[in-house]
Design a protein around this motif. Structure first.
Motif, PDB file in Angstrom:
ATOM      1  N   VAL A 101       0.849  -1.199   0.000  1.00 28.06           N
ATOM      2  CA  VAL A 101       0.000   0.000   0.000  1.00 28.06           C
ATOM      3  C   VAL A 101       0.885   1.249   0.000  1.00 28.06           C
ATOM      4  O   VAL A 101       0.670   2.183  -0.770  1.00 28.06           O
ATOM      5  CB  VAL A 101      -0.962   0.006   1.218  1.00 28.06           C
ATOM      6  CG1 VAL A 101      -1.650   1.357   1.358  1.00 28.06           C
ATOM      7  CG2 VAL A 101      -2.001  -1.092   1.078  1.00 28.06           C
ATOM      8  N   ARG A 102       1.919   1.236   0.862  1.00 30.63           N
ATOM      9  CA  ARG A 102       2.825   2.391   0.931  1.00 30.63           C
ATOM     10  C   ARG A 102       3.590   2.601  -0.373  1.00 30.63           C
ATOM     11  O   ARG A 102       3.852   3.725  -0.771  1.00 30.63           O
ATOM     12  CB  ARG A 102       3.813   2.218   2.092  1.00 30.63           C
ATOM     13  CG  ARG A 102       3.212   2.606   3.438  1.00 30.63           C
ATOM     14  CD  ARG A 102       4.285   2.842   4.485  1.00 30.63           C
ATOM     15  NE  ARG A 102       4.969   1.619   4.837  1.00 30.63           N
ATOM     16  CZ  ARG A 102       4.521   0.761   5.762  1.00 30.63           C
ATOM     17  NH1 ARG A 102       3.411   1.024   6.423  1.00 30.63           N
ATOM     18  NH2 ARG A 102       5.191  -0.339   6.044  1.00 30.63           N
ATOM     19  N   ASP A 103       3.941   1.507  -1.023  1.00 34.83           N
ATOM     20  CA  ASP A 103       4.694   1.601  -2.285  1.00 34.83           C
ATOM     21  C   ASP A 103       3.784   1.801  -3.493  1.00 34.83           C
ATOM     22  O   ASP A 103       4.232   1.700  -4.644  1.00 34.83           O
ATOM     23  CB  ASP A 103       5.538   0.325  -2.498  1.00 34.83           C
ATOM     24  CG  ASP A 103       6.613   0.165  -1.433  1.00 34.83           C
ATOM     25  OD1 ASP A 103       6.925   1.165  -0.761  1.00 34.83           O
ATOM     26  OD2 ASP A 103       7.116  -0.965  -1.266  1.00 34.83           O
ATOM     27  N   LYS A 108      -6.783   1.205  -5.474  1.00 33.34           N
ATOM     28  CA  LYS A 108      -8.198   1.090  -5.110  1.00 33.34           C
ATOM     29  C   LYS A 108      -9.026   1.856  -6.132  1.00 33.34           C
ATOM     30  O   LYS A 108      -8.602   2.891  -6.632  1.00 33.34           O
ATOM     31  CB  LYS A 108      -8.452   1.714  -3.742  1.00 33.34           C
ATOM     32  CG  LYS A 108      -7.791   0.994  -2.606  1.00 33.34           C
ATOM     33  CD  LYS A 108      -8.249   1.648  -1.314  1.00 33.34           C
ATOM     34  CE  LYS A 108      -7.214   1.492  -0.239  1.00 33.34           C
ATOM     35  NZ  LYS A 108      -7.552   2.305   0.914  1.00 33.34           N
ATOM     36  N   GLU A 109     -10.214   1.343  -6.378  1.00 30.33           N
ATOM     37  CA  GLU A 109     -11.111   2.018  -7.309  1.00 30.33           C
ATOM     38  C   GLU A 109     -12.528   1.981  -6.730  1.00 30.33           C
ATOM     39  O   GLU A 109     -12.945   0.955  -6.199  1.00 30.33           O
ATOM     40  CB  GLU A 109     -11.074   1.275  -8.651  1.00 30.33           C
ATOM     41  CG  GLU A 109     -11.876   1.940  -9.729  1.00 30.33           C
ATOM     42  CD  GLU A 109     -11.691   1.239 -11.076  1.00 30.33           C
ATOM     43  OE1 GLU A 109     -12.705   0.788 -11.619  1.00 30.33           O
ATOM     44  OE2 GLU A 109     -10.552   1.147 -11.564  1.00 30.33           O
ATOM     45  N   TYR A 110     -13.215   3.101  -6.805  1.00 24.43           N
ATOM     46  CA  TYR A 110     -14.574   3.188  -6.280  1.00 24.43           C
ATOM     47  C   TYR A 110     -15.502   3.707  -7.378  1.00 24.43           C
ATOM     48  O   TYR A 110     -15.072   4.440  -8.259  1.00 24.43           O
ATOM     49  CB  TYR A 110     -14.643   4.161  -5.104  1.00 24.43           C
ATOM     50  CG  TYR A 110     -13.834   3.747  -3.900  1.00 24.43           C
ATOM     51  CD1 TYR A 110     -14.440   3.093  -2.836  1.00 24.43           C
ATOM     52  CD2 TYR A 110     -12.471   4.005  -3.825  1.00 24.43           C
ATOM     53  CE1 TYR A 110     -13.706   2.700  -1.726  1.00 24.43           C
ATOM     54  CE2 TYR A 110     -11.722   3.613  -2.719  1.00 24.43           C
ATOM     55  CZ  TYR A 110     -12.346   2.967  -1.677  1.00 24.43           C
ATOM     56  OH  TYR A 110     -11.618   2.582  -0.582  1.00 24.43           O
ATOM     57  N   VAL A 111     -16.772   3.336  -7.281  1.00 20.99           N
ATOM     58  CA  VAL A 111     -17.783   3.865  -8.201  1.00 20.99           C
ATOM     59  C   VAL A 111     -18.894   4.452  -7.349  1.00 20.99           C
ATOM     60  O   VAL A 111     -19.338   3.824  -6.383  1.00 20.99           O
ATOM     61  CB  VAL A 111     -18.345   2.747  -9.114  1.00 20.99           C
ATOM     62  CG1 VAL A 111     -19.490   3.285  -9.961  1.00 20.99           C
ATOM     63  CG2 VAL A 111     -17.246   2.190 -10.011  1.00 20.99           C
ATOM     64  N   CYS A 112     -19.321   5.684  -7.676  1.00 18.61           N
ATOM     65  CA  CYS A 112     -20.391   6.278  -6.873  1.00 18.61           C
ATOM     66  C   CYS A 112     -21.332   7.089  -7.756  1.00 18.61           C
ATOM     67  O   CYS A 112     -20.984   7.472  -8.884  1.00 18.61           O
ATOM     68  CB  CYS A 112     -19.806   7.162  -5.779  1.00 18.61           C
ATOM     69  SG  CYS A 112     -18.723   8.428  -6.409  1.00 18.61           S
ATOM     70  N   PRO A 168      -8.531   7.058  -5.773  1.00 22.11           N
ATOM     71  CA  PRO A 168      -7.814   7.861  -4.786  1.00 22.11           C
ATOM     72  C   PRO A 168      -6.324   7.500  -4.807  1.00 22.11           C
ATOM     73  O   PRO A 168      -5.970   6.350  -4.585  1.00 22.11           O
ATOM     74  CB  PRO A 168      -8.453   7.445  -3.452  1.00 22.11           C
ATOM     75  CG  PRO A 168      -9.023   6.078  -3.705  1.00 22.11           C
ATOM     76  CD  PRO A 168      -9.261   5.938  -5.175  1.00 22.11           C
ATOM     77  N   LEU A 169      -5.473   8.481  -5.076  1.00 20.94           N
ATOM     78  CA  LEU A 169      -4.032   8.215  -5.134  1.00 20.94           C
ATOM     79  C   LEU A 169      -3.370   8.450  -3.780  1.00 20.94           C
ATOM     80  O   LEU A 169      -2.198   8.142  -3.589  1.00 20.94           O
ATOM     81  CB  LEU A 169      -3.381   9.061  -6.226  1.00 20.94           C
ATOM     82  CG  LEU A 169      -3.959   8.826  -7.637  1.00 20.94           C
ATOM     83  CD1 LEU A 169      -3.274   9.696  -8.658  1.00 20.94           C
ATOM     84  CD2 LEU A 169      -3.854   7.360  -8.044  1.00 20.94           C
ATOM     85  N   THR A 170      -4.117   9.032  -2.854  1.00 27.15           N
ATOM     86  CA  THR A 170      -3.684   9.124  -1.459  1.00 27.15           C
ATOM     87  C   THR A 170      -4.814   8.525  -0.630  1.00 27.15           C
ATOM     88  O   THR A 170      -5.896   8.266  -1.167  1.00 27.15           O
ATOM     89  CB  THR A 170      -3.445  10.590  -1.035  1.00 27.15           C
ATOM     90  OG1 THR A 170      -4.594  11.359  -1.427  1.00 27.15           O
ATOM     91  CG2 THR A 170      -2.206  11.174  -1.679  1.00 27.15           C
TER      92      THR A 170
END
Length: 206
Positions: A101-103, A108-112, A168-170
């Motif tokens: 996760v740190r590297d 992650k991908e979300y749909v809303c 989200p990239l962070t």
């Protein structure tokens, strides 16, 4: 009784709690290979016991109904968010996944679904996010906040609302919800960031 409390009297106080209801469908285990456990989490169930939720949490339900214990959380999903939840089965795997996760090796991908006509093409929001209340878990876009970056792509628009893909990239608290509110397209029926208490523009632009 006319008896007033004396020293050594035992006063008993019982609290009976009713937990808020959660969705009835069972937690579906997608993968369980001894290293990771992957669960399909419905909306309305928190990951951990928190606030008014004790028994109605993913960790508790997996323990009670499926006898699965000693899970290590790799990431979280908000209580109202449904989706794929990843747990590590051992401390060793947990450390390995945390490092990934740190590297940025895990994406992650979300749909809303959001209010309004979200622009076409790629939209990037880089507003810093500040936690203004840890107690109620409330955040906002603020220059004093932590660096944040989310990439959005509209998938569809039905004349009233849009379906948006979010990367989200962070990993800030409520990052997607806060960035969408900032852009002026809050998630439909988001109880915090989509509330009419923010005024007619729902807190657009911070």
């Amino acid at each position: 009784s006319t008896h007033s409390p004396q020293n050594n009297d035992l006063l008993k106080h019982t609290v009976h709690r009713h937990e808020p209801p959660v969705v009835g469908r069972p937690l579906e285990v997608l993968v369980d290979d001894g290293e990771v456990l992957v669960v399909d989490k419905p909306a309305s169930i928190p990951v951990h016991p928190c606030g008014r939720f004790r028994h109605n949490s993913v960790i508790f339900i997996l323990g009670k109904e499926q006898g699965i214990s000693e899970l290590h959380t790799v990431h979280r999903l908000d209580r109202l968010t449904s989706g794929v939840l990843l747990f590590a089965r051992t401390l060793e795997v947990s450390k390995k996944l945390d490092q990934m996760v740190r590297d940025r090796q895990l994406e992650k991908e979300y749909v809303c679904r959001v209010e309004g006509e979200f622009p076409e093409g790629e939209v990037v929001c880089e507003e810093p996010i500040l936690v203004t209340s840890f107690k109620i878990g409330f955040c906002r876009a603020d220059p004093k906040g932590k660096d944040s970056r989310t990439v959005f792509n509209r998938l569809s628009f039905n004349g009233k609302t849009s379906v948006v893909r979010c990367l989200p990239l962070t990993g800030r608290t409520h990052q997607i919800r806060v960035h969408l509110q900032y852009l002026g397209f809050p998630i439909l029926s988001d109880p915090i960031y989509g509330s009419s208490a923010w005024g007619p523009h729902r807190g657009k632009g911070g």
